[in-house]
Design a protein around this motif. Structure first.
Motif, mmCIF file in Angstrom:
data_model
loop_
_atom_site.group_PDB
_atom_site.id
_atom_site.type_symbol
_atom_site.label_atom_id
_atom_site.label_comp_id
_atom_site.label_asym_id
_atom_site.label_seq_id
_atom_site.Cartn_x
_atom_site.Cartn_y
_atom_site.Cartn_z
ATOM 1 N N MET A 1 0.847 -1.176 0.000
ATOM 2 C CA MET A 1 0.000 0.000 0.000
ATOM 3 C C MET A 1 0.895 1.243 0.000
ATOM 4 S SD MET A 1 -3.027 1.139 2.659
ATOM 5 C CE MET A 1 -4.193 0.025 1.922
ATOM 6 N N ASP A 5 -2.777 5.983 -0.520
ATOM 7 C CA ASP A 5 -3.893 5.053 -0.289
ATOM 8 C C ASP A 5 -4.194 4.934 1.205
ATOM 9 O OD1 ASP A 5 -4.129 4.453 -3.022
ATOM 10 O OD2 ASP A 5 -2.624 2.872 -2.869
ATOM 11 N N GLY A 60 -11.594 2.110 -1.002
ATOM 12 C CA GLY A 60 -11.239 0.707 -1.185
ATOM 13 C C GLY A 60 -11.604 -0.187 -0.018
ATOM 14 N N GLU A 76 -14.038 -4.936 2.275
ATOM 15 C CA GLU A 76 -12.817 -5.379 1.590
ATOM 16 C C GLU A 76 -11.758 -5.554 2.672
ATOM 17 O OE1 GLU A 76 -12.035 -6.380 -1.248
ATOM 18 O OE2 GLU A 76 -13.338 -5.499 -2.750
ATOM 19 N N HIS A 79 -8.063 -5.051 1.975
ATOM 20 C CA HIS A 79 -7.598 -3.655 1.950
ATOM 21 C C HIS A 79 -7.340 -3.159 3.377
ATOM 22 C CE1 HIS A 79 -6.854 -0.023 -0.327
ATOM 23 N NE2 HIS A 79 -7.520 0.669 0.575
#
Length: 113
Positions: A1, A5, A60, A76, A79
């Protein structure tokens, strides 16, 4: 990541309403939950919930799909796991001893009557 993000995901979770929506969806499990049920569960207006869900999806942290007239949201978790991994590794700067005292509590178990 990447850092950008991580910042987006942290921003998405850094609001009580969005965090509550995310927690509710995670608890719903892999099958997810319709947007209307999420709004009722977090006791928020539909338009506010929609904004929360949009931000979490854009970060995300959620995925969404249409089922009939409903939009189903699910977490998710890969993530989220990536975010946690990024934070631990970034803060440790390649030195695992920097967080060797980190303890992760066991998940709370629900008591049944």
């Amino acid at each position: 990541m990447e850092m950008d993000d991580a910042v987006v995901a942290l921003f998405a979770l850094a609001h009580p309403g969005r965090l509550e929506a995310f927690r509710t969806i995670v608890r719903a499990g892999p099958s997810g939950m319709p947007a209307g049920e999420i709004a009722r569960a977090i006791k928020a207006p539909a338009n506010t919930t929609s904004t929360h869900l949009s931000i979490l999806t854009g970060a995300g942290l959620l995925k969404a799909y249409r089922s009939g007239r409903s939009i189903i949201y699910s977490a998710e978790l890969t993530h989220l796991s990536g975010l946690a991994d990024y934070l631990l590794n970034d803060c440790a700067q390649g030195k695992p001893e920097a967080w060797s005292q980190l303890t992760v509590p066991e998940p709370a178990t629900r008591k049944t009557a």
